[in-house]
Write a protein that holds these residues in place. Structure first.
Motif, PDB file in Angstrom:
ATOM      1  N   SER A  25       0.573 -12.307  34.104  1.00 57.58           N
ATOM      2  CA  SER A  25       0.910 -13.296  35.032  1.00 57.58           C
ATOM      3  C   SER A  25      -0.075 -14.600  34.065  1.00 57.58           C
ATOM      4  N   GLY A  26       0.436 -15.434  34.341  1.00 59.69           N
ATOM      5  CA  GLY A  26      -0.275 -16.846  33.758  1.00 59.69           C
ATOM      6  C   GLY A  26      -1.151 -17.530  34.640  1.00 59.69           C
ATOM      7  N   GLY A  27      -1.574 -18.628  34.412  1.00 56.15           N
ATOM      8  CA  GLY A  27      -2.481 -19.424  35.251  1.00 56.15           C
ATOM      9  C   GLY A  27      -4.037 -19.140  34.939  1.00 56.15           C
ATOM     10  N   THR A  29      -6.303 -17.307  37.043  1.00 53.83           N
ATOM     11  CA  THR A  29      -7.167 -16.076  37.738  1.00 53.83           C
ATOM     12  C   THR A  29      -7.291 -14.924  36.700  1.00 53.83           C
ATOM     13  N   PRO A  30      -6.277 -14.621  36.100  1.00 49.63           N
ATOM     14  CA  PRO A  30      -6.145 -13.354  35.135  1.00 49.63           C
ATOM     15  C   PRO A  30      -7.041 -13.558  33.905  1.00 49.63           C
ATOM     16  N   ASP A  59       6.337 -14.970  33.884  1.00 46.26           N
ATOM     17  CA  ASP A  59       6.972 -16.202  33.870  1.00 46.26           C
ATOM     18  C   ASP A  59       6.108 -17.422  32.687  1.00 46.26           C
ATOM     19  N   ARG A  61       5.917 -21.377  31.430  1.00 42.97           N
ATOM     20  CA  ARG A  61       6.193 -22.860  31.574  1.00 42.97           C
ATOM     21  C   ARG A  61       7.201 -23.453  30.406  1.00 42.97           C
ATOM     22  N   ASN A  71       1.690 -19.959  28.991  1.00 43.46           N
ATOM     23  CA  ASN A  71       1.113 -18.819  29.228  1.00 43.46           C
ATOM     24  C   ASN A  71       0.725 -17.872  28.228  1.00 43.46           C
ATOM     25  N   GLY A 131      -0.090 -13.412  40.137  1.00 44.88           N
ATOM     26  CA  GLY A 131      -1.248 -14.368  40.734  1.00 44.88           C
ATOM     27  C   GLY A 131      -0.427 -14.895  42.233  1.00 44.88           C
ATOM     28  N   LEU A 132      -1.261 -15.588  42.679  1.00 43.48           N
ATOM     29  CA  LEU A 132      -0.812 -16.462  44.117  1.00 43.48           C
ATOM     30  C   LEU A 132      -1.355 -17.586  44.002  1.00 43.48           C
ATOM     31  N   GLY A 133      -0.099 -18.563  44.256  1.00 40.01           N
ATOM     32  CA  GLY A 133      -0.437 -20.188  44.296  1.00 40.01           C
ATOM     33  C   GLY A 133      -0.893 -20.337  45.897  1.00 40.01           C
ATOM     34  N   THR A 138       4.752 -17.129  43.712  1.00 42.98           N
ATOM     35  CA  THR A 138       4.204 -16.096  42.669  1.00 42.98           C
ATOM     36  C   THR A 138       5.188 -16.325  41.489  1.00 42.98           C
ATOM     37  N   ALA A 139       4.478 -15.614  40.258  1.00 41.97           N
ATOM     38  CA  ALA A 139       5.382 -15.937  39.055  1.00 41.97           C
ATOM     39  C   ALA A 139       5.811 -17.434  39.087  1.00 41.97           C
ATOM     40  N   ARG A 167      10.627 -23.892  34.828  1.00 39.43           N
ATOM     41  CA  ARG A 167       9.849 -22.711  34.403  1.00 39.43           C
ATOM     42  C   ARG A 167      10.788 -21.649  34.317  1.00 39.43           C
TER      43      ARG A 167
HETATM   44  C1  6PG Z   1       1.574 -19.631  36.124  1.00 42.53           C
HETATM   45  C2  6PG Z   1       1.607 -18.153  37.172  1.00 42.53           C
HETATM   46  C3  6PG Z   1       1.507 -18.422  38.421  1.00 42.53           C
HETATM   47  C4  6PG Z   1      -0.161 -18.300  38.765  1.00 42.53           C
HETATM   48  C5  6PG Z   1      -0.437 -19.031  40.201  1.00 42.53           C
HETATM   49  C6  6PG Z   1      -1.957 -18.797  40.466  1.00 42.53           C
HETATM   50  O1  6PG Z   1       2.423 -19.748  35.413  1.00 42.53           O
HETATM   51  O2  6PG Z   1       0.631 -20.312  36.799  1.00 42.53           O
HETATM   52  O3  6PG Z   1       2.354 -17.248  36.716  1.00 42.53           O
HETATM   53  O4  6PG Z   1       2.250 -17.756  39.180  1.00 42.53           O
HETATM   54  O5  6PG Z   1      -0.137 -16.838  39.065  1.00 42.53           O
HETATM   55  O6  6PG Z   1      -0.037 -20.376  39.995  1.00 42.53           O
HETATM   56  O7  6PG Z   1      -2.381 -19.634  39.407  1.00 42.53           O
HETATM   57  P1  6PG Z   1      -3.901 -19.581  39.208  1.00 42.53           P
HETATM   58  O8  6PG Z   1      -4.351 -18.140  39.056  1.00 42.53           O
HETATM   59  O9  6PG Z   1      -4.289 -20.555  38.251  1.00 42.53           O
HETATM   60  O10 6PG Z   1      -4.698 -19.860  40.616  1.00 42.53           O
END
Ligand code: 6PG
Length: 231
Positions: A25-27, A29-30, A59, A61, A71, A131-133, A138-139, A167
């Motif tokens: 996962s990106g973002g 949190t991870p 996923d 960007r 990511n 992750g979860l927005g 997600t993704a 995306r």
């Molecule tokens: C991405 C992630 C996306 C991410 C959620 C949560 O490309 O940003 O794959 O799905 O998991 O947006 O993002 P945060 O962890 O930054 O809150």
């Protein structure tokens, strides 16, 4: 907790079949998880046979790999650059392609080749990390997008209005084909969404994370206290 689960799954998969495939996962949190896995001051790094791990992305960007939003760049900086692995272990989405649709098609070929997929077959990742927005995505399955119900592709390009950009994302059949799916969620701003996704009405068009229901795999939600506050 997440690092322990990851390292155990990886060690078990490599012991059983010689490889461990993970869609990352990106973002933000991870990032902490990735840093912990790569840290030589934590017990996880030496537990994982990194040379047998193959990293994919859930996923990406629609930016080049050196872009601050990438990511791939985040994962490389925080984890991959610190691990004893070669470039063959990383299978990034080629989001530098100016045609997002082409990048999706090309990544689908990467999956078909790596997993030796016949026509209509779905890759089975050992682990998909999600992750979860706060909006329930997600993704890159965002509310109201057609890709939530895409059953014909493995990878798709999807226009995200609020980011005014494309995306590239794995589709639900691939996410749900995994042996293990882990959602990693933290922060008070996710609490309402976590409750809706886990305890609310099933409406994946509004809360796309609800579409993730592994057909023959485990689903684990790792949610911190703030994000679990309303459960
Ligand atoms: C991405 C992630 C996306 C991410 C959620 C949560 O490309 O940003 O794959 O799905 O998991 O947006 O993002 P945060 O962890 O930054 O809150």
């Amino acid at each position: 907790m997440a690092a322990g689960v990851f390292s155990n799954l990886a060690a078990d998969a490599v012991k059983a079949k010689g490889t461990f495939t993970v869609a990352l996962s990106g973002g933000s949190t991870p990032k902490e998880l990735y840093a912990l896995l790569a840290s030589d001051e934590a017990p996880f790094r030496e537990k994982v046979p990194w040379e047998n791990v193959h990293f994919f992305w859930g996923d990406e960007r629609h930016v080049p790999p050196d872009h601050p939003e990438s990511n791939y760049r985040m994962v490389h900086e925080v984890m991959l650059s610190k691990l004893p692995i070669s470039l063959e272990n990383a299978h990034p989405i080629e989001a530098e392609n100016p045609e997002a649709g082409r990048a999706a098609i090309d990544y689908e070929e990467v999956l078909k080749n790596f997993f030796h997929l016949g026509p209509g077959k779905i890759p089975r990742f050992d682990l998909v990390l999600l992750g979860l927005g706060a909006d329930g995505h997600t993704a890159s399955l965002f509310p109201g997008s057609e890709v939530i119900f895409n059953r014909k592709d493995l990878v798709a390009a999807t226009w995200v209005e609020k980011f005014d950009s494309y995306r590239i994302t794995l589709t639900p059949p691939v996410l749900n084909g995994a042996a293990h799916v882990i959602f990693l969620v933290s922060g008070e701003e996710k609490a309402e969404t976590v409750r809706e996704v886990l305890q609310g009405e099933h409406q994946p068009d509004r809360f796309p994370a609800q579409i993730v229901r592994p057909s023959d795999g485990t689903l684990l939600w790792l949610v911190d206290q703030e994000a679990a506050r309303l459960l």
